[in-house]
Design a protein around this motif. Structure first.
Motif, PDB file in Angstrom:
ATOM      1  N   ASP A  33      -6.185   0.332  -0.060  1.00  0.00           N
ATOM      2  CA  ASP A  33      -4.749   0.360   0.223  1.00  0.00           C
ATOM      3  C   ASP A  33      -4.019   0.972  -0.975  1.00  0.00           C
ATOM      4  O   ASP A  33      -3.580   0.263  -1.885  1.00  0.00           O
ATOM      5  N   THR A  34      -3.910   2.286  -0.982  1.00  0.00           N
ATOM      6  CA  THR A  34      -3.232   2.976  -2.077  1.00  0.00           C
ATOM      7  C   THR A  34      -2.613   4.251  -1.539  1.00  0.00           C
ATOM      8  O   THR A  34      -2.768   4.581  -0.362  1.00  0.00           O
ATOM      9  N   ALA A 153      -7.332  -1.501  -7.976  1.00  0.00           N
ATOM     10  CA  ALA A 153      -6.801  -1.483  -9.347  1.00  0.00           C
ATOM     11  C   ALA A 153      -7.711  -0.698 -10.295  1.00  0.00           C
ATOM     12  O   ALA A 153      -7.254  -0.185 -11.313  1.00  0.00           O
ATOM     13  N   LEU A 157      -9.361   4.854 -11.086  1.00  0.00           N
ATOM     14  CA  LEU A 157      -9.328   5.341 -12.475  1.00  0.00           C
ATOM     15  C   LEU A 157     -10.622   6.006 -12.946  1.00  0.00           C
ATOM     16  O   LEU A 157     -10.587   7.051 -13.591  1.00  0.00           O
ATOM     17  N   PHE A 158     -11.770   5.364 -12.652  1.00  0.00           N
ATOM     18  CA  PHE A 158     -13.000   5.718 -13.371  1.00  0.00           C
ATOM     19  C   PHE A 158     -13.845   6.759 -12.641  1.00  0.00           C
ATOM     20  O   PHE A 158     -13.855   6.819 -11.411  1.00  0.00           O
ATOM     21  N   MET A 201     -10.681  -5.757 -14.973  1.00  0.00           N
ATOM     22  CA  MET A 201      -9.690  -5.210 -15.899  1.00  0.00           C
ATOM     23  C   MET A 201      -8.309  -5.820 -15.692  1.00  0.00           C
ATOM     24  O   MET A 201      -7.868  -6.001 -14.568  1.00  0.00           O
ATOM     25  N   ALA A 240      -7.313   8.197 -20.354  1.00  0.00           N
ATOM     26  CA  ALA A 240      -7.314   6.985 -19.529  1.00  0.00           C
ATOM     27  C   ALA A 240      -6.099   6.936 -18.619  1.00  0.00           C
ATOM     28  O   ALA A 240      -6.175   6.458 -17.488  1.00  0.00           O
ATOM     29  N   PHE A 298      -9.705   5.055 -27.435  1.00  0.00           N
ATOM     30  CA  PHE A 298      -9.648   3.587 -27.409  1.00  0.00           C
ATOM     31  C   PHE A 298     -10.429   3.152 -26.180  1.00  0.00           C
ATOM     32  O   PHE A 298     -10.656   3.935 -25.260  1.00  0.00           O
TER      33      PHE A 298
END
Ligand code: COA
Length: 314
Positions: A33-34, A153, A157-158, A201, A240, A298
């Protein structure tokens, strides 16, 4: 590095590798759901690449760096593979990469999360300072294997990828003028992945601390190099989140336009992200001989690392 160094070192060649399979934000819209708009606005990512093994991607990037440098691979004394996603718990994936590349040298994995490539690069300068001739540093990741593809979430990203650099002995002090490494293990719970589990995360905690960690590492390395932020020609940050880089640059007083960013097409590839962004800047003709670069990363742990180098122009 300094006048006390036995041998100086410099980066002489880069190589990168990305899997063929492109996963777009639109693909993710069908999985969780995005919305693409949300992902772009919050992270800057439009698409990412997934596929392959860590050793396979690392070897591909390493082979390109070796070919571009024109060196005899047998003169490489050490392979440092920065990764959070080794193919096996044992042996080190670096040993697999060594075999794939036909090298005769030491080989070790280094896990400093997304700061890994910069940690590895600094370590390479240290090994050369102590007598090694050449070190191959690779950052390679297959983060898709640690992602819960039902967790919106994190799955946005990855991604996967690899970047490599050959560091070799040189006359004089070399290209590394300032560096800094750090970790704040108290923040472990903000980003972790247990064995046989997926990435957990706290996005906002990581965001806030990442901005501060980047600024701190950058300032420490600049101080060692005796340079001000204004004297940096290009920032090559860990990829990131565009907003983390924007906020860090603002705190440092460095215009965002001075950064090399590839996150829009790679996602967060952890220890591969800085060499991927460095290669992009080089390919685009954004770096010239003598330019001063700030590499700063980082990651989980909460690690951070920065290096101020002069671009050799090769
Ligand atoms: N699509 C749509 N909505 C989403 C979403 C997604 N993929 N992921 C989370 N949301 C929702 C949340 O559930 C939340 O909804 P709520 O307000 O109803 O509770 C809302 O969006 C805001 O979530 P929040 O976590 O506050 O968003 P954010 O602006 O902090 O952005 C990140 C989230 C993950 C992009 C951001 O925090 C980040 O990048 N953090 C750093 C992560 C990182 O860099 N990790 C690697 C370090 S090396």
């Amino acid at each position: 590095m300094t006048s006390n160094s036995l041998f100086g070192a410099r980066m002489v060649a880069l190589g990168t590798a990305l899997p063929d399979k492109v996963l777009t934000n639109q693909d993710l819209e069908k999985m969780v759901d995005t919305s693409s708009e949300w992902i772009v606005e919050r992270s800057g990512i439009h698409e990412r690449r997934i596929g392959g093994t860590t050793a396979g991607l690392a070897a591909e990037a390493g082979q390109i760096a070796i070919e571009r440098s024109g060196i005899d691979p047998q003169t490489i004394d050490l392979l440092i593979l920065a990764t959070t996603t080794p193919d096996r718990r044992v042996p080190a994936t670096a040993s697999t990469v060594q075999e794939l590349l036909g090298l005769s040298c030491g080989a070790m994995d280094l896990n400093a999360a997304c700061s890994g490539f910069v940690y590895g690069m600094i370590a390479a300068h240290g090994f050369i300072n102590m007598g090694h001739q050449r070190v191959l540093v690779i950052g390679a990741e297959t983060l898709r294997r640690l992602v819960d593809w039902t967790d919106r979430a994190t799955c946005i990203l990855f991604a996967d990828g690899a970047g490599a650099a050959i560091i070799e002995r040189t006359e004089g002090p070399g290209d590394l003028h300032g560096w800094h490494v750090n970790s704040n293990g108290a923040l472990e719970e903000a980003l972790y992945c247990d064995f046989d589990a997926t990435i957990q995360m706290s996005g906002q905690a990581i965001f806030k601390n990442a901005v501060l960690a980047m600024e701190h590492a950058a300032r420490q390395s600049l101080e060692m190099a005796d340079l001000s932020p204004a004297e940096i020609d290009l920032v090559v940050p860990h990829q990131a989140n565009v907003r983390i880089v924007e906020a860090s640059c603002k705190r440092l007083g460095i215009p965002y336009e001075k950064t090399s960013m590839v996150i829009h097409r790679t996602g967060n590839t952890s220890s591969a992200s800085i060499p991927l962004a460095l290669e992009d800047a080089w390919q685009a003709g954004r770096v010239k001989k003598g330019d001063r670069l700030l590499l700063v990363g980082f990651g989980a742990g909460m690690t951070s690392a920065a290096a101020v180098i002069t671009w050799d122009g090769k």
